[in-house]
Enzyme design. Sequence first.
Site, PDB file in Angstrom:
ATOM      1  N   ASP A  25       0.850  -1.127  -0.050  1.00  0.00           N
ATOM      2  CA  ASP A  25       0.069   0.022  -0.091  1.00  0.00           C
ATOM      3  C   ASP A  25       0.900   1.229   0.031  1.00  0.00           C
ATOM      4  OD1 ASP A  25      -1.580   2.145   0.337  1.00  0.00           O
ATOM      5  OD2 ASP A  25      -2.308   1.420   2.379  1.00  0.00           O
ATOM      6  N   LYS A  91       2.985  11.048  -3.321  1.00  0.00           N
ATOM      7  CA  LYS A  91       1.784  10.617  -4.038  1.00  0.00           C
ATOM      8  C   LYS A  91       1.166  11.435  -4.976  1.00  0.00           C
ATOM      9  CE  LYS A  91      -1.559   6.928  -3.466  1.00  0.00           C
ATOM     10  NZ  LYS A  91      -2.204   6.107  -2.494  1.00  0.00           N
ATOM     11  N   GLU A 187      -7.330   0.621  -4.722  1.00  0.00           N
ATOM     12  CA  GLU A 187      -7.347   0.410  -3.296  1.00  0.00           C
ATOM     13  C   GLU A 187      -8.734  -0.111  -2.691  1.00  0.00           C
ATOM     14  OE1 GLU A 187      -5.961   4.498  -2.223  1.00  0.00           O
ATOM     15  OE2 GLU A 187      -4.086   4.014  -2.872  1.00  0.00           O
ATOM     16  N   ASP A 213     -12.650   5.890   2.736  1.00  0.00           N
ATOM     17  CA  ASP A 213     -11.521   5.744   2.919  1.00  0.00           C
ATOM     18  C   ASP A 213     -10.776   7.193   3.591  1.00  0.00           C
ATOM     19  OD1 ASP A 213      -8.588   5.825   2.989  1.00  0.00           O
ATOM     20  OD2 ASP A 213      -8.382   4.723   0.985  1.00  0.00           O
TER      21      ASP A 213
HETATM   22  P1  ADP Z   1      -2.885   7.486   3.837  1.00  0.00           P
HETATM   23  O1  ADP Z   1      -3.793   6.573   3.497  1.00  0.00           O
HETATM   24  O2  ADP Z   1      -3.434   8.901   3.550  1.00  0.00           O
HETATM   25  O3  ADP Z   1      -1.337   7.100   3.586  1.00  0.00           O
HETATM   26  P2  ADP Z   1      -3.472   6.397   6.653  1.00  0.00           P
HETATM   27  O4  ADP Z   1      -4.632   5.519   6.127  1.00  0.00           O
HETATM   28  O5  ADP Z   1      -2.279   5.728   7.175  1.00  0.00           O
HETATM   29  O6  ADP Z   1      -2.964   7.424   5.437  1.00  0.00           O
HETATM   30  O7  ADP Z   1      -4.108   7.507   7.791  1.00  0.00           O
HETATM   31  C1  ADP Z   1      -3.166   8.325   8.342  1.00  0.00           C
HETATM   32  C2  ADP Z   1      -3.818   9.320   9.326  1.00  0.00           C
HETATM   33  O8  ADP Z   1      -4.604   8.465  10.300  1.00  0.00           O
HETATM   34  C3  ADP Z   1      -3.257  10.290  10.163  1.00  0.00           C
HETATM   35  O9  ADP Z   1      -3.801  11.545  10.011  1.00  0.00           O
HETATM   36  C4  ADP Z   1      -3.458   9.712  11.458  1.00  0.00           C
HETATM   37  O10 ADP Z   1      -3.319  10.678  12.547  1.00  0.00           O
HETATM   38  C5  ADP Z   1      -4.908   9.077  11.464  1.00  0.00           C
HETATM   39  N1  ADP Z   1      -4.914   8.124  12.615  1.00  0.00           N
HETATM   40  C6  ADP Z   1      -3.996   6.913  12.892  1.00  0.00           C
HETATM   41  N2  ADP Z   1      -4.392   6.315  13.965  1.00  0.00           N
HETATM   42  C7  ADP Z   1      -5.489   6.915  14.390  1.00  0.00           C
HETATM   43  C8  ADP Z   1      -6.319   6.903  15.558  1.00  0.00           C
HETATM   44  N3  ADP Z   1      -6.239   6.023  16.395  1.00  0.00           N
HETATM   45  N4  ADP Z   1      -7.474   7.664  15.755  1.00  0.00           N
HETATM   46  C9  ADP Z   1      -7.631   8.852  15.013  1.00  0.00           C
HETATM   47  N5  ADP Z   1      -6.867   8.887  13.767  1.00  0.00           N
HETATM   48  C10 ADP Z   1      -5.750   8.169  13.358  1.00  0.00           C
HETATM   49 MG    MG Z   2      -4.527   4.697   2.323  1.00  0.00          MG
END
Ligand code: ADP
Ligand code: MG
Length: 638
Positions: A25, A91, A187, A213
């Site tokens: 991913d 990205k 995705e 998402d």
């Molecule tokens: P992306 O798909 O954009 O790469 P992610 O799916 O990894 O990102 O999401 C990252 C986001 O998720 C960040 O903004 C982070 O603060 C938030 N996040 C991670 N864990 C938690 C949680 N337990 N509660 C709320 N937000 C969270």
């Molecule tokens: Mg993602």
Amino acid sequence: MALLQIAEPGQSSNPHEHRIGIGIDLGTTNSLVATVRSGVPKILQDQHDHTLLPSIVHYGKDENGQAQVTVGHDAKASIATDPANTIVSVKRFMGRSKADIRFQHPYELVGSDQDMPTFVTAHGNQSPVEISAQILTALKNRADLHLEHEINGAVITVPAYFDEAQRQATRDAAKLAGLNVLRLLNEPTAAAIAYGLDQNSQIVEDQNFAIYDLGGGTFDMSILRFSKGVFEVLATGGHTAMGGDDIDRLLVKFLKTKFEIAELSNQQHAQLVQITKSAKETLTTEMQVDIQFDIEAQTFQTTLTQAELATVIQPVADRTLQVCQRVLRDAKLKVADVNAIILVGGSTRSMAIQDAVAKFFEQTPLCSINPDEVVALGAAITANQLVGNSKDGTLLLDVTPLSLGLETMGGLVERVIPRNSPIPVARKQEFTTYQDGQTAMLIHVVQGERDMVEHCRSLGKFELRGIPAMTAGAARIEVTFQVDADGLLNVSALETTSNVKANITIKPSYGLSSSDTERLLLEGFQHAEQDKQLRHLNELKVEAQRELEALKQALIQDQSLLEPSQQQSLHEAVAILEKTLQTDDASAIEQAVESLKVHSDAFAAMRMNQHIDHALKGTRLDDWSNSTNTSSSNQSKE
Ligand code: ADP
Ligand code: MG
């Protein structure tokens, strides 16, 4: 895009033949790598047990002053200390031209407007592809730590709305990282596969799945339909600037008000963001969290509750639900038609988001699999199948997101591969020349749902030259469209009598944004009736022009057969048709064609009689047809 299953009986592999496929991913904020071990998909961790790799690349120096690239957690601190050399969210730049990049960022970019720009860094210019390759290399190294032998191939996920240019850039990055890409997978489809929504053999009816998402900086909403073993994307939508970062921003604002802080230095602000972020994440498991924030001699303390967080999150949740509403409408579905909702992205861990989604869709969303891991896990399952380990031997194929076709006379689009065709796919279509003696043809490849070229997206052009001179319509040009398993398009043209060939592989240098892709799809639906009329009008014009052309040729040769009065009325009818062809009045053109026909039919009959007379006098018929050929223009038409 969708998936098709192809059963491959007897494909179960021996243990000693076990091949390794990894799923990646490649996220805007975080990236992950996973693989299937003993039939179970697992996220592969680094030495510090981290599952997520922050998608951050720092071009810096080591302690000896040597150039050093750091990726992930190690690069995080450099965001504050060396922002110009610390690339986050690369990205967003993938497969985009400089002109496409309209969002704010702290980087110096170089390059022409049409090309993917490069970042100016302490290590020289770095392209988005090279930067992404650093992230992929770090993930590959992580996988190598865990795996007993070399990786056979990787499945990398991309957003459903990624166009060909963005997908190509992703593939290029993987190649640079030394990965053998088995497939790029959408995705939302990966998330559905992780939940095994394609495996429920009891289900015979079509199923609709909503994939919500909410990541760090982006929100994507997709509706997939699972029908006859195929996942099809019914609609997508989202916001390229909405996610956990916005929640953090709102929360910082809330705390600043609570603490009565007016001004913060950049450093202090960055500190407060970090404190806030971890407080937010703690609140997914705790009802409240204590916050302490020190600036200089001052200490600020408070307790943040889940209820307070929910209030702060509300505006973000509301905006995502507005998108859900729109995407449902685009998919022509009601809330009750959705069979399951999957939560994806770290930000959906917040109770406030889960509650809002459950209320909107009137059902409990699926979130038993970690929302920030689910996409990588689905990719790992697919990779495992593609390297040939899967017992049921199912293969998953994507489909084309938009129709592919080419330009024909009058600026019309001839669709060759319709939207949502499972790939790989190859389609052949025959075309012919428009003018007598035409020796070249311009093949213009377009993507989109509309009937007119100007309303679609141009993907590329190439020329087929060396067509033997023939009468219009005699040449046989076979055009083949081929989309390979990764969505790369190859178009080739072959003139079958002479075997002249030309081809093109489409790697467009800039991309469509998700909203552009959506717009093209939506416009296709909205303008269907209008397009039909426009197509009719253009076909009418092309046909009329062709007849005028033929008539003019005939007049050059045989005008003498006509009485002066007949000549005059024929010329008048020609003039009227030429005039109406300047307008867009289809019925006037039809009428003018009809009245011209009255005169031209009589003329054609006279010519026919004359040629028969000639033939009876001993002139061979093919002499006549040869003379027709040489008298027509021998120019190439482009
Ligand atoms: P992306 O798909 O954009 O790469 P992610 O799916 O990894 O990102 O999401 C990252 C986001 O998720 C960040 O903004 C982070 O603060 C938030 N996040 C991670 N864990 C938690 C949680 N337990 N509660 C709320 N937000 C969270
Ligand atoms: Mg993602």
